[in-house]
Scaffold this motif. Structure first.
Motif, short mmCIF file in Angstrom:
data_model
loop_
_atom_site.label_atom_id
_atom_site.label_comp_id
_atom_site.label_asym_id
_atom_site.label_seq_id
_atom_site.Cartn_x
_atom_site.Cartn_y
_atom_site.Cartn_z
N SER A 43 0.84 -1.18 -0.05
CA SER A 43 0.01 0.01 0.00
C SER A 43 0.93 1.34 -0.15
O SER A 43 1.67 1.31 0.79
CB SER A 43 -1.00 0.12 1.37
N SER A 44 0.66 2.02 -1.05
CA SER A 44 1.49 3.42 -1.15
C SER A 44 1.20 4.17 0.01
O SER A 44 1.60 5.03 0.88
CB SER A 44 0.94 4.18 -2.23
N GLN A 45 -0.09 4.15 0.76
CA GLN A 45 -0.59 4.90 2.00
C GLN A 45 0.06 4.46 2.94
O GLN A 45 0.67 5.22 3.91
CB GLN A 45 -2.14 4.62 2.05
N ARG A 65 1.06 -1.09 -11.84
CA ARG A 65 -0.25 -1.77 -11.81
C ARG A 65 0.17 -3.41 -11.98
O ARG A 65 -0.83 -4.09 -11.13
CB ARG A 65 -0.99 -1.49 -13.27
N GLU A 79 0.21 -1.90 -6.22
CA GLU A 79 -0.87 -1.62 -5.19
C GLU A 79 -1.88 -2.51 -5.22
O GLU A 79 -2.26 -2.90 -5.98
CB GLU A 79 -1.55 0.02 -5.84
N CYS A 80 -2.12 -3.04 -3.85
CA CYS A 80 -3.00 -4.05 -3.94
C CYS A 80 -3.89 -3.88 -2.42
O CYS A 80 -3.14 -3.22 -1.52
CB CYS A 80 -2.31 -5.47 -3.69
N ALA A 82 -7.29 -2.76 -0.13
CA ALA A 82 -8.24 -1.67 0.32
C ALA A 82 -7.51 -0.45 -0.09
O ALA A 82 -6.37 -0.22 0.54
CB ALA A 82 -8.98 -1.85 1.67
N ARG A 83 -8.14 0.54 -0.67
CA ARG A 83 -7.76 1.76 -0.98
C ARG A 83 -7.80 2.37 0.36
O ARG A 83 -6.88 3.71 0.60
CB ARG A 83 -8.38 2.40 -2.08
N ASP A 84 -8.69 2.24 1.33
CA ASP A 84 -9.01 3.12 2.40
C ASP A 84 -8.47 2.44 3.58
O ASP A 84 -8.86 2.71 4.71
CB ASP A 84 -10.33 3.39 2.37
N ASP A 102 -3.99 -10.23 0.63
CA ASP A 102 -4.22 -9.78 -0.65
C ASP A 102 -2.89 -9.50 -1.46
O ASP A 102 -2.76 -9.89 -2.51
CB ASP A 102 -4.80 -8.34 -0.73
#
Length: 356
Positions: A43-45, A65, A79-80, A82-84, A102
């Protein structure tokens, strides 16, 4: 490989554990990250969160991707999950378990592109992952299933110590029922093959530990040594391996006997990992032998109590990367030789005699 560099997928593990911290601190060293092509599955987050908490200026990540888009001179991130995603440092959560699962699934999806040479897995919380549909006791069993092999061997590695276990993440009370001559022999076969192919050791010498105290004292303290372990050792030697034992674990490690062997096989998890982590906790690596892919992992767990404090050592992660690189290169040298073996002088003479 790309431009002569090994391409390694790095799965994020538990986002709330120590994984991101040790990974980012190691990759912030340009001399280290340039040794291979890192492809983080995460996650970049989470990367941004831990860089801020730790006060790290780098590494900058190249978000892609899939493995087809990676850059050979950057730290890449697929990126894999949940985005949140919410990072809750030091706390096991369902979301953390989902994110770990994931990342593993996405890595195996990218295997179709035949770009990735190996896998480094960051620590997971097995209990948190169970709630995410991950129905395996650990990475080893999951990886065996995903790669289609019947069995694999958890092999702990630190310099000259290579230690495998017959039974892994199982309750201690069930160990005696699980070990059989056939299972021990299979683990010895996996260890022997790995020592030769992955570590380039010709004719490896292996030691087997006993199950009972004092190796059973000739049946006084248990008969598994006589009925189960010794038959497996005899079968292994008959098959051409070089195997000794069974040895009582306390004296074997206390006297430093492990230094005389290329590999050591323990009967159960703590029998092997307790001395291993005493000897090499900071620099130990968990390697899964017997897989078609190369997989390593730091030898430590999620270490929730250390997260975000900037005191956890990234050395085990570095060693996991170094070992993965070494094994990928060892296989690239040895596999072609096995596919096209050079005939021995004796074989050539025998062929000539048959022709004449």
């Amino acid at each position: 490989m790309i431009d002569g560099k090994v391409v390694l997928g790095i799965t994020q593990g538990d986002v709330n554990g120590i994984g991101y911290e040790v990974m980012l601190r190691a990759l912030a060293d340009a001399a280290f990250s340039e040794m291979f092509v890192p492809v983080i599955y995460g996650s970049s987050q989470a990367v941004g969160h831990y860089r801020k908490v730790l006060g790290l200026g780098g590494p900058q990540v190249n978000v892609v991707r899939d493995a087809q888009e990676i850059h050979p001179r950057r730290v890449n991130l697929v990126e894999c999950g949940a985005r949140d995603l919410t990072v809750e440092m030091g706390q096991p959560t369902r979301a953390g378990g989902d994110a770990a699962r994931d990342a593993l699934e996405r890595f195996f999806l990218d295997q179709r592109y035949e770009v990735l040479d190996g896998l480094v897995t960051l620590p997971v919380n097995k209990h948190a992952m169970q709630g995410s549909g991950f129905n395996f006791p650990g990475h080893t069993e999951y990886l065996a299933k995903c790669t289609g092999v019947q069995d694999a061997l958890m092999l702990m590695v630190a310099e000259d110590l290579r230690l495998g276990v017959v039974t892994g993440h199982v309750p201690l009370r069930g160990v005696a029922e699980l070990i059989t001559p056939e299972l021990i022999l299979r683990k010895l076969e996996l260890m022997d093959a790995s020592l030769q192919r992955d570590f380039a050791i010709s004719g490896p010498r292996m030691a087997v530990l006993s199950l009972n105290p004092h190796a059973g004292e000739n049946g006084l303290l248990g008969d598994e040594e006589e009925l189960v372990i010794k038959p497996a050792i005899e079968a292994a030697n008959t098959a051409g391996m070089v195997v000794a034992g069974p040895f009582a674990a306390d004296g074997f490690f206390g006297a430093g006997e492990w230094r005389h062997y290329d590999g050591v096989l323990a009967m159960y998890h703590d029998q092997g990992l307790t001395p291993f982590k005493t000897i090499a906790f900071d620099g130990g690596v968990n390697y899964t032998a017997g897989l078609p892919i190369v997989r390593t992992s730091p030898a430590h767990g999620t270490a929730y109590s250390l997260v975000g404090k900037g005191i956890a050592s990234p050395n085990s992660f570095r060693q996991a990367v170094y070992l993965a690189i070494d094994i990928v290169k060892s296989r690239s040298r040895i596999d072609p030789l096995r596919a096209n073996p050079v005939p021995s002088w004796r074989a050539e003479q025998q062929a000539k005699m048959r022709e004449g």
